[in-house]
Design a protein around this motif. Structure first.
Motif, short mmCIF file in Angstrom:
data_model
loop_
_atom_site.label_atom_id
_atom_site.label_comp_id
_atom_site.label_asym_id
_atom_site.label_seq_id
_atom_site.Cartn_x
_atom_site.Cartn_y
_atom_site.Cartn_z
N LYS A 158 0.81 -1.22 0.00
CA LYS A 158 0.00 0.00 0.00
C LYS A 158 0.84 1.28 0.00
CE LYS A 158 -0.60 0.13 5.04
NZ LYS A 158 -1.60 0.14 6.14
N MET A 162 3.64 5.98 -6.19
CA MET A 162 2.49 6.28 -7.05
C MET A 162 2.64 7.70 -7.59
SD MET A 162 0.65 8.71 -5.17
CE MET A 162 -1.06 8.59 -5.70
N TYR A 164 0.04 11.03 -9.25
CA TYR A 164 -1.31 11.58 -9.36
C TYR A 164 -1.21 12.80 -10.27
CZ TYR A 164 -5.80 13.25 -7.40
OH TYR A 164 -7.11 13.64 -7.21
N GLU A 187 2.80 3.64 -10.01
CA GLU A 187 1.43 3.41 -10.47
C GLU A 187 0.62 4.69 -10.36
OE1 GLU A 187 -0.59 0.15 -8.75
OE2 GLU A 187 0.97 -1.32 -9.26
N ARG A 188 -0.27 4.89 -11.32
CA ARG A 188 -1.14 6.06 -11.25
C ARG A 188 -2.28 5.81 -10.29
NH1 ARG A 188 -3.72 9.64 -16.24
NH2 ARG A 188 -4.68 11.22 -14.89
N ASP A 189 -2.59 6.82 -9.49
CA ASP A 189 -3.70 6.74 -8.55
C ASP A 189 -4.69 7.84 -8.86
OD1 ASP A 189 -5.29 5.99 -6.46
OD2 ASP A 189 -3.73 6.08 -4.93
N TYR A 190 -5.96 7.60 -8.58
CA TYR A 190 -7.00 8.59 -8.85
C TYR A 190 -7.68 9.08 -7.57
CZ TYR A 190 -6.44 7.13 -13.68
OH TYR A 190 -5.90 6.85 -14.92
N LYS A 192 -6.40 10.36 -3.73
CA LYS A 192 -5.19 10.68 -2.99
C LYS A 192 -5.54 11.29 -1.64
CE LYS A 192 -1.26 13.85 -3.36
NZ LYS A 192 -0.29 12.99 -2.69
#
Length: 217
Positions: A158, A162, A164, A187-190, A192
């Motif tokens: 976790k 990442m 954003y 990794e892309r996160d949407y 936050k």
């Protein structure tokens, strides 16, 4: 305040803003003494004193182990590493060490705002600085600093790295990025959340124009 300054930089930027984020593993326990001793010696001539002081250091917390004995910090640390969290001296030494990561400081012109809080890093950059390679070059320098300092980052789970993307309502298009720490791909996160502030989706507008940026208590 750290987050508020970052959000202000995002609001003032005329471009989409990319926000990378990562975390160190056992940051206080693994921070090396050497760079701190050298910095103190260079600035105030206290290097030898600080080194001697750190030799037999340990700390006791109110956290208990399974046998109801107080937790003694640094028992499993590597020799020559570790500062005491929750004290005045510990964070001072720790901040001195973090300052040696010059690619993560405000002096790096790539960052609109480095957004560094202790060992948590969440720097912001204009999209153009991602496209011209400035963001990845900075990440490469930070990765090299971690290897030189024998510091590990969370690369899975976790807390894995990442990114954003903040964009305003009139900024359309695809903003997928490829960022790396060595072989680890961000990794892309949407969604936050940082220090109590949550941002949903990848749009940032003024607070009175949208409910997509809100404070969670």
């Amino acid at each position: 305040l750290c987050i508020a300054i970052g959000l202000d930089e995002i609001e003032r930027s005329a471009q989409p803003v990319i926000n990378a984020e990562w975390d160190q593993v056992k940051a206080f326990d693994s921070a090396p003494w050497g760079p701190v001793v050298l910095e103190y010696e260079k600035h105030i001539g206290w290097g030898e004193f600080i080194w001697e002081y750190l030799q037999d250091s340990s700390y006791v917390t109110r956290v208990y182990d399974v046998n109801r004995k107080p937790y003694i910090g640094f028992q499993k640390r590597k020799r020559g590493r570790g500062f005491w969290p929750g004290t005045i001296q510990g964070p001072t030494y720790f901040s001195c060490f973090q300052g040696t990561n010059t690619a993560m400081n405000k002096s790096n012109p790539v960052w609109l705002w480095p957004a560094k809080f202790s060992d948590d890093c969440s720097p912001l950059a204009n999209w153009a600085d991602y496209e011209n390679g400035g963001v990845q070059e900075s990440l490469d320098r930070i990765w090299q600093w971690s290897k030189d300092s024998y510091i590990d980052f969370h690369l899975t789970g976790k807390k894995k790295p990442m990114y954003y993307v903040y964009r305003k309502q009139d900024q359309s298009g695809c903003y997928d990025a490829e960022l790396r720490f060595g072989e680890c791909v961000f990794e892309r996160d949407y969604n936050k959340r940082q220090l109590g502030i949550a941002t949903v989706s990848y749009t940032h507008l003024r607070a009175h124009e949208t409910r997509e940026a809100r404070v969670w208590r």
